[in-house]
Enzyme design. Structure first.
Site, PDB file in Angstrom:
ATOM      1  N   LYS A 139      51.307  22.496  68.895  1.00  0.00           N
ATOM      2  CA  LYS A 139      51.354  21.103  68.444  1.00  0.00           C
ATOM      3  C   LYS A 139      50.010  20.478  68.775  1.00  0.00           C
ATOM      4  O   LYS A 139      49.409  20.805  69.803  1.00  0.00           O
ATOM      5  CB  LYS A 139      52.466  20.337  69.171  1.00  0.00           C
ATOM      6  CG  LYS A 139      53.856  20.777  68.778  1.00  0.00           C
ATOM      7  CD  LYS A 139      54.894  19.905  69.441  1.00  0.00           C
ATOM      8  CE  LYS A 139      56.301  20.380  69.097  1.00  0.00           C
ATOM      9  NZ  LYS A 139      57.317  19.591  69.812  1.00  0.00           N
ATOM     10  N   HIS A 142      49.157  15.346  71.640  1.00  0.00           N
ATOM     11  CA  HIS A 142      49.752  14.048  71.362  1.00  0.00           C
ATOM     12  C   HIS A 142      49.145  12.983  72.259  1.00  0.00           C
ATOM     13  O   HIS A 142      48.835  13.239  73.424  1.00  0.00           O
ATOM     14  CB  HIS A 142      51.274  14.130  71.586  1.00  0.00           C
ATOM     15  CG  HIS A 142      52.019  13.001  70.968  1.00  0.00           C
ATOM     16  ND1 HIS A 142      52.096  11.763  71.554  1.00  0.00           N
ATOM     17  CD2 HIS A 142      52.700  12.918  69.800  1.00  0.00           C
ATOM     18  CE1 HIS A 142      52.809  10.964  70.775  1.00  0.00           C
ATOM     19  NE2 HIS A 142      53.192  11.636  69.709  1.00  0.00           N
ATOM     20  N   HIS A 145      50.282  12.394  75.862  1.00  0.00           N
ATOM     21  CA  HIS A 145      49.867  13.240  76.995  1.00  0.00           C
ATOM     22  C   HIS A 145      48.610  12.714  77.683  1.00  0.00           C
ATOM     23  O   HIS A 145      48.193  13.250  78.702  1.00  0.00           O
ATOM     24  CB  HIS A 145      49.632  14.684  76.533  1.00  0.00           C
ATOM     25  CG  HIS A 145      50.889  15.444  76.259  1.00  0.00           C
ATOM     26  ND1 HIS A 145      51.688  15.931  77.268  1.00  0.00           N
ATOM     27  CD2 HIS A 145      51.501  15.761  75.097  1.00  0.00           C
ATOM     28  CE1 HIS A 145      52.736  16.541  76.729  1.00  0.00           C
ATOM     29  NE2 HIS A 145      52.640  16.444  75.417  1.00  0.00           N
TER      30      HIS A 145
END
Length: 579
Positions: A139, A142, A145
Site C-alpha cells: 500500500k 498513508h 502513518h
C-alpha cells in the site's frame, strides 16, 4: 553550565540538612523566565522536601522555609537566597552565569550542552527498542502513518542523545488476510507493466478493486482465504509473489524516509513471526491459559475473576494466527535477540486496548520484562487536505509542503540567494509539519492548517528555521570577531541575561521529555528561545560595538544557535543555514 550551579546549591542544602547532595539535584528546578523581567534562577519547594522525607511534614511551612533560608548563606556563586511561601529562590552571580553557561562554546558548536548534567545522570540508561512507522506492505505510505513516524523518530533521537543504545525498528504489516485479497486479486486484475511503472499505486488499485468485488462474489472471498492459507503453509508460488510485493514496497518506503530524514536499523514484519506465533499458541496451551471457544477459536481470558468478560482471540477456527499472536511472538523474539531494557511502541490511540492485552498476556506467560514495555499513543490529524482535495498519501503532503514553502520564500524580500531552494523548502516545510504536530499533547487530535503552519512569524517550525538561519548569517558576517577572548561581565543587559536564564532550563526540558516522551516541552522551549533571540538580535548589536562587548555578544549568539540546532535535531528537524 546548569549542572555547575545545581551542584553548588545542592551542596549548600546538603550541608544545612545533613543529607547527600544527590537528594537535592532532582528537586531543584529552574524558574521559567519571562521577557524583560528580572527573576531568580533556581527554586526549591519545601513541599517536595517534606514528601521526600527530607524535612518533617508537620509544622508551619513558612516558618520552616524561613529557618532553612537563615542557614543558607549567599556566597560568590549564589548571591541571593529568598523565601516565598513554601519556596526558596536562588539567584546566581550574573557574570558567573554567563561564564559557565557559555564556556562550552569557546570553540564554536557544542553538541553536549546540557547533556552532561547531574540531573540527567539520575536517568537509567540501556538498550531501548523503538517500534514506529510500521506501514502496511503493498500500500502507498498513508498520510495517517506520518504521526507514528515523526513521533517515533523523536523518541529514538531523544533516547540516543541521552546515552541509550537505540534500535529503530519498522515493523511492517506484511502478513494477514489482506494478502489473501491482494494475491487473489493480482491474478485477476494485475498488470506487470503497471507494476513496473508505478508499483504501489497499481497494488493499491488492485486491493481496492478486489475488496469491492469480494463483497458480492463468494469465489473471490474463497480464493483470498485459499491464497492466505498457501502463504501460511509456505507454498512457493504464493511466497514468491508475496516476496515481490514486499521488496517493491520497502524500496518505495525508503525513498520517503530519506525525504523525512529518518532511518531504521531493522525492517521487521509480522511475516518473520508466523512460525513462532504457532509456538506461542502451543505454549499458552501448555500453561493452561488458552481456552477453545464455542466457535472453535483459541482465546485467553484476561478478566480479573476468570468469568470470560474480557477475552482475547489468539487463533481462528481454521488454526491461522492473528495480529496479536504475531505481536506476542515478536516481543519474545526481540527480547531474546536484543536483550532490550525497554521497548516502546508508537501507534495511534485506537490500539491502546491491543497493547494492554499484549502486555497482560506476556506477563501471564511469565515474562516480567513486559513491565518495561510501553505504548506511546497519539490522536488523529483532522482536515489534512492538499489543493487537489483530501489527502490519502504522505508524498502528496510532502510535495505540497515543499511547494507552498517555496512559493512563500519566493514572495519574501529577506530570502537569500540559495544554491538549492527546493531542498531548503523541503527541510523548512518538514519542520513546519513537525512543529505543528508536536506543539500540543500527543494524545490530542489536532486540526491541520496549512496557512498557520507555514507562517514565518509566530510559533511555527518556519520561525525556528528562520531564527537558526539568521544566527548563522550573523555569525558569518562577524567572522573576524575573536570569541576565544571572552569577558562575561559584558553580558549584563537584561535581554542577554534572559537568554542565559532560558538556556539554564535545557537539561530540565530534556529530563521532562524523557519522563513522559512528549515533544511539546522541547518545542515550547525552542520557540521561546527563538523569541528571546529575536529580542537580543535587535537590542545587542555585534557590529559597531567595542571589541570586548562584540566578543561577548557573539559568544552568546553562538551558544544560542548551538542549543537551538541540537534541540531541532532531537525533534527530527534538519536546521538550514540560509533561507
Amino acid at each position: 553550565m546548569a549542572c555547575f550551579f545545581r551542584r553548588k546549591i545542592a551542596a549548600k542544602l546538603a550541608e544545612a540538612l545533613q543529607q547527600s547532595d544527590d537528594a537535592f539535584i532532582p528537586v531543584l528546578t529552574v524558574i521559567p523566565v519571562l521577557k524583560k523581567q528580572q527573576s531568580a534562577d533556581f527554586r526549591l519547594s519545601l513541599g517536595t522536601l517534606r514528601s521526600n522525607g527530607i524535612l518533617p511534614s508537620s509544622g508551619e511551612i513558612q516558618l520552616q522555609t524561613e529557618n532553612l533560608v537563615a542557614q543558607l548563606k549567599p556566597d560568590s556563586v549564589v548571591e541571593d537566597i529568598t523565601a516565598g511561601h513554601g519556596l526558596i529562590n536562588f539567584r546566581v552571580n550574573r557574570s558567573l552565569l554567563a561564564e559557565k553557561l557559555l564556556e562550552p562554546f569557546a570553540e564554536g558548536e557544542s553538541h553536549n550542552f546540557g547533556l552532561n548534567s547531574k540531573l540527567l545522570d539520575t536517568l537509567k540508561r540501556g538498550t531501548t527498542l523503538v517500534e514506529f512507522s510500521s506501514p502496511n506492505i503493498a500500500k502507498k505510505f498513508h498520510a495517517g502513518h506520518l504521526r507514528s513516524t515523526i513521533i517515533g523518530n523523536f523518541i529514538a533521537n531523544l533516547k540516543q542523545s541521552l546515552g541509550n543504545n537505540v534500535i529503530r525498528m519498522n515493523y511492517l504489516g506484511d502478513w494477514g488476510m489482506q494478502f489473501g485479497l491482494l494475491g487473489a486479486g493480482f491474478s485477476r486484475f494485475g498488470c506487470t507493466e503497471k507494476l513496473k511503472e508505478n508499483p504501489l499505486q497499481h497494488l493499491f488499485e488492485i486491493y481496492v478493486q478486489t475488496n469491492k468485488e469480494a463483497e458480492q462474489n463468494e469465489d473471490i472471498k474463497r480464493a483470498a482465504k485459499d491464497f492466505f492459507r498457501q502463504l501460511e503453509q509456505h507454498e512457493s508460488q504464493a511466497m514468491s509473489l508475496w516476496q515481490q510485493f514486499r521488496e517493491i514496497t520497502v524500496n518505495e518506503y525508503k525513498h520517503i524516509y530519506k525525504r523525512l530524514g529518518i532511518h531504521f536499523d531493522v525492517y521487521g514484519g509480522e511475516s518473520f513471526h508466523q512460525d513462532q506465533a504457532q509456538e506461542v499458541v502451543q505454549e499458552l496451551q501448555s500453561l493452561g491459559l488458552l481456552k477453545i471457544s464455542d466457535k472453535g477459536t483459541g482465546v485467553v481470558d484476561l478478566s480479573p475473576n476468570g468469568v470470560m468478560s474480557n477475552i482475547c482471540t489468539l487463533h481462528r477456527s481454521d488454526g491461522t494466527t492473528l495480529y496479536i499472536t504475531r505481536d506476542i511472538a515478536a516481543a519474545i523474539s526481540r527480547k531474546e535477540k536484543y536483550s532490550f531494557d525497554e521497548m516502546i511502541y508508537v501507534t495511534d490511540k485506537s490500539q491502546e486496548n491491543h497493547f494492554n492485552q499484549l502486555f497482560q498476556i506476556l506477563l501471564q506467560m511469565g515474562n516480567s520484562w513486559a513491565n518495561r514495555c510501553r505504548h506511546v499513543s497519539f490522536g488523529l490529524v483532522k482536515g489534512m487536505k492538499t489543493r487537489t482535495g483530501e489527502v490519502v498519501f504522505l508524498e502528496d503532503v510532502l510535495d505540497e509542503a515543499q511547494a507552498r514553502m517555496l512559493h512563500n520564500m519566493n514572495q519574501s524580500n529577506t530570502t537569500k540567494e540559495l544554491e538549492n531552494p527546493e531542498d531548503v523548502a523541503e527541510k523548512v516545510g518538514m519542520s513546519a509539519l513537525i512543529v505543528q504536530d508536536f506543539k500540543g499533547p500527543l494524545q490530542s487530535d489536532y486540526k491541520f492548517d496549512w496557512d498557520r503552519m507555514l507562517q514565518a512569524q509566530g510559533d511555527t517550525g518556519v520561525f525556528l528555521q528562520y531564527t537558526h538561519a539568521r544566527l548563522c548569517s550573523l555569525i558569518q558576517r562577524n567572522e573576524g570577531v575573536e570569541t576565544n577572548t571572552f569577558n562575561p561581565s559584558c553580558l549584563s543587559d537584561q535581554t542577554g541575561i534572559t537568554v542565559l536564564q532560558h538556556l539554564l532550563r535545557y537539561d530540565e526540558v530534556l529530563y521532562q521529555s524523557h519522563q513522559d516522551l512528549q515533544p511539546k516541552h522541547l518545542v515550547n522551549f525552542l520557540l521561546k528561545l527563538s523569541h528571546f533571540i529575536a529580542s537580543a538580535h535587535r537590542e545587542l548589536p555585534v557590529k559597531g560595538s567595542p571589541p570586548h562587548v562584540a566578543q561577548a555578544r557573539l559568544r552568546l549568539f553562538k551558544g544560542a544557535r548551538s542549543v537551538l540546532a541540537s534541540g531541532m535535531r532531537i525533534l527530527g528537524i534538519t536546521p538550514v543555514q540560509k533561507m
